[in-house]
Structure formats: C-alpha cells, structure tokens
Design a protein around this motif. Sequence first.
Motif, short mmCIF file in Angstrom:
data_model
loop_
_atom_site.label_atom_id
_atom_site.label_comp_id
_atom_site.label_asym_id
_atom_site.label_seq_id
_atom_site.Cartn_x
_atom_site.Cartn_y
_atom_site.Cartn_z
N GLY A 1 -2.51 -2.03 6.74
CA GLY A 1 -1.27 -2.52 7.36
C GLY A 1 -0.40 -3.33 6.42
O GLY A 1 0.75 -2.97 6.14
N PRO A 2 -0.90 -4.45 5.88
CA PRO A 2 -0.08 -5.23 4.95
C PRO A 2 0.30 -4.46 3.69
O PRO A 2 1.42 -4.60 3.19
CB PRO A 2 -0.97 -6.43 4.62
CG PRO A 2 -1.92 -6.54 5.76
CD PRO A 2 -2.16 -5.14 6.21
N LEU A 3 -0.62 -3.64 3.16
CA LEU A 3 -0.33 -2.92 1.92
C LEU A 3 0.76 -1.88 2.12
O LEU A 3 1.71 -1.79 1.32
CB LEU A 3 -1.60 -2.26 1.40
CG LEU A 3 -1.46 -1.44 0.12
CD1 LEU A 3 -0.98 -2.32 -1.03
CD2 LEU A 3 -2.77 -0.76 -0.24
N LEU A 4 0.66 -1.09 3.18
CA LEU A 4 1.67 -0.06 3.43
C LEU A 4 3.02 -0.69 3.71
O LEU A 4 4.06 -0.21 3.21
CB LEU A 4 1.22 0.82 4.61
CG LEU A 4 2.16 1.96 5.01
CD1 LEU A 4 2.41 2.90 3.84
CD2 LEU A 4 1.58 2.73 6.19
N THR A 5 3.05 -1.77 4.48
CA THR A 5 4.31 -2.46 4.75
C THR A 5 4.94 -2.98 3.47
O THR A 5 6.15 -2.83 3.24
CB THR A 5 4.07 -3.63 5.72
OG1 THR A 5 3.51 -3.13 6.94
CG2 THR A 5 5.38 -4.34 6.04
N ALA A 6 4.13 -3.59 2.60
CA ALA A 6 4.67 -4.16 1.36
C ALA A 6 5.22 -3.07 0.45
O ALA A 6 6.28 -3.25 -0.17
CB ALA A 6 3.58 -4.96 0.65
N LEU A 7 4.53 -1.95 0.35
CA LEU A 7 5.01 -0.88 -0.53
C LEU A 7 6.31 -0.27 0.01
O LEU A 7 7.20 0.10 -0.76
CB LEU A 7 3.93 0.20 -0.67
CG LEU A 7 2.69 -0.23 -1.46
CD1 LEU A 7 1.67 0.89 -1.48
CD2 LEU A 7 3.05 -0.64 -2.87
N ALA B 1 2.64 8.13 11.17
CA ALA B 1 2.02 9.20 10.40
C ALA B 1 0.67 8.77 9.84
O ALA B 1 -0.32 9.53 9.90
CB ALA B 1 2.95 9.62 9.26
N ALA B 2 0.59 7.55 9.29
CA ALA B 2 -0.68 7.08 8.73
C ALA B 2 -1.73 6.90 9.81
O ALA B 2 -2.91 7.24 9.62
CB ALA B 2 -0.46 5.76 7.99
N GLY B 3 -1.32 6.37 10.98
CA GLY B 3 -2.28 6.17 12.05
C GLY B 3 -2.86 7.47 12.56
O GLY B 3 -4.07 7.59 12.78
N LEU B 4 -2.02 8.48 12.73
CA LEU B 4 -2.51 9.78 13.18
C LEU B 4 -3.42 10.41 12.14
O LEU B 4 -4.48 10.96 12.47
CB LEU B 4 -1.32 10.70 13.48
CG LEU B 4 -0.53 10.41 14.75
CD1 LEU B 4 0.69 11.31 14.83
CD2 LEU B 4 -1.41 10.59 15.98
N ALA B 5 -3.04 10.35 10.87
CA ALA B 5 -3.84 10.99 9.82
C ALA B 5 -5.19 10.31 9.66
O ALA B 5 -6.23 10.98 9.64
CB ALA B 5 -3.06 10.97 8.51
N VAL B 6 -5.19 8.99 9.56
CA VAL B 6 -6.44 8.27 9.32
C VAL B 6 -7.37 8.38 10.53
O VAL B 6 -8.57 8.63 10.39
CB VAL B 6 -6.14 6.80 8.99
CG1 VAL B 6 -7.43 5.98 8.96
CG2 VAL B 6 -5.44 6.70 7.65
N SER B 7 -6.82 8.19 11.73
CA SER B 7 -7.67 8.24 12.92
C SER B 7 -8.21 9.64 13.18
O SER B 7 -9.36 9.80 13.58
CB SER B 7 -6.89 7.74 14.14
OG SER B 7 -5.72 8.50 14.34
#
Length: 324
Positions: free
Chosen positions: A115-121, A28-34
């Motif tokens: 990437g690291p921030l979303l994974t950590a949250l 979802a984040a990849g589609l939205a940001v790109s």
Amino acid sequence: HRFAPRLRARMLDYCALSLPLILLAFGAAGLAVSALLADLLARVDVHRAVEGVLDEQVAPLVRMLLGADAPPMQQAMTMMAVRAKARGMVDGLMPGARAALYAGGVTKLFVLELGPLLTALLLAGRIGGSYAGDVASMAASHQNKLLRTLGVSPLRWSLVPAALAALVAAPLLSAAGTALALFLAAAVGAWYGLDPSAAAPSAGAVGALLHADSWFWTRVRDALIPRLRLRCAAAPLACALPVLRADAIELATWPPLHHALKSASFIALVLAAAELSARRDADLPMRAVPRAITTAVVSAGVSVIVADWAWSRVLLQREGDYVL
C-alpha cells in the motif's frame, strides 16, 4: 501572503485529483494479488504429504504395536482407519487455515508493504513531477527572484503548502487504496471458495462479505490491529535502553501506525527529491524544465525503493511472529 488559499489548492490537487489514479492502480493490484494468492491456496493439497508421513513414521509404529505376528489384514485395516482419521482431521482444519492465511496475508501485504510503496511510486510522478515542474518554471521565469525582492521566501511560498498537503494526502490516499484492495480481495476469496462456512463459491457468499462480522473481515481486524506489547507504558523513565528500543520498534511496526509513517516518510522523500532537482539552479533556463521534472521523478522513485528496504529492516526487528 494568502497562505490558506495556496494550501487549499494543493490539497485539492494532491487529494481529489490523485484519488482516481490511486483507486485504479489499487483496484488492479488488489484483483491481481488476491486472485493469485486465492488460486494458490485453493490448489494446495496436503493429503499426499500427510499420507507420506503416515507411511514413513506411523506405519512402523502400528506394526510394532500390533506385533510381528499380527495378520496382514489387521495391519492393513488399522492403517486404513488411521488414514481415514487423518484425512478427516485435515479436511476439517484446511478450510479455516486457508481462510486465515488468505485474509491475513492479503492484509499484511497491502498494509505493511504494498500500500505505502505503490502509493509513493504513483505520487512520485503525480506530486513529485508536478511540484518539480512548478518550482522549475518559477526559477526559469525569475519568479523566485521577484519573491525575494518582495521580501517573501520562495520556500515558504511553494514548499510549505505543498509539504503540508502532501503529508496529509499520502496516508489518506494509501489508506483509501488499501481499503479498496481489501474489499476486492474479500470478493475474490469468496468467489474462489475460501469461505470456511460456505459449501461452495456463490454470488451469495460474495454478498455476505458486506457484513462486518464475515469470515474475511474478522481475520482482517485480527491482522490489522494486533495487541500492542509495550513494556514501558507504565513507567517509561524507569525502562532500560534495550526495552525502550523494543517498544519503539513495536510502535513503529504496529500496522496502522506503520502504514501512516511509511506513507509520510515516502512522500517527504518525493518532495525532497523534487525540491533539490528543481531549485538547485537559480538561473535555470526554460529548456531545462523537462529535465528537472524527469530527474525529480526518477530520483524520487529510487529514494522510495531504498527507504522501503530500510523500513523492511525495521519490520524484521519486530519481536514475535506477526510478520510471518
């Protein structure tokens, strides 16, 4: 004390069971940001700005070179030729510039930051909440006291396998999510017509991105693996302290290593918050277990955000223009 089976159980829990959550969130984040970035770049039009520069700075030079007595028609024809030349140069350079900005921007955004921030949250709830619940339940049911009676450290029983599994799982899950986000970004970029070699967006352009030498992945490799500039590699003991510090920052901000270090430090903070929230009361009542879980998740999220700010300060100290 059967350490290996407990480690395997944690690895299965943290890696395999967390993977669908990570992939869905990164998809979802990849589609939205790109899509947002591709749409922004597709709408960028510099022709008006270039024509403004020509009118303000080039037109007076043309009049001066032609002379005050030059016929108006000659001046107009000269400016038309200059504008046509400038437009042709802009049209030739813009597709490649858009592609480079898009691929490099998406890569740096997900590898260095998102990437690291979303994974950590996500793992703050998935791993931090789960671990805090396990430890708090053990304290409420007096299992920790039983372990001490048997001569077993409760920290070694619960924290060590969880920490080892989490330190392996977090970088792997972050890398898997980032790879998915970049693959989706490649498809979105081709669909928006950012391929500099394609005349128009098409399904064939999207399919061509499966090749490793496509326009997108070539630029991703350039952004993902820049050249390391280590000045003390040959003789580290002979280097001055400022040079060693610059080399340490260079290593810590090199994208693949930065991604792994950031993910590992974030998950360490998540486990530390869960451990402190769940184990601070040796006689924790059962009704307080949900509160311990909530405290662990919230404090882990806040700790990750503060640590992300600290990492961003390190990243800004990198020499050169990589992060720009």
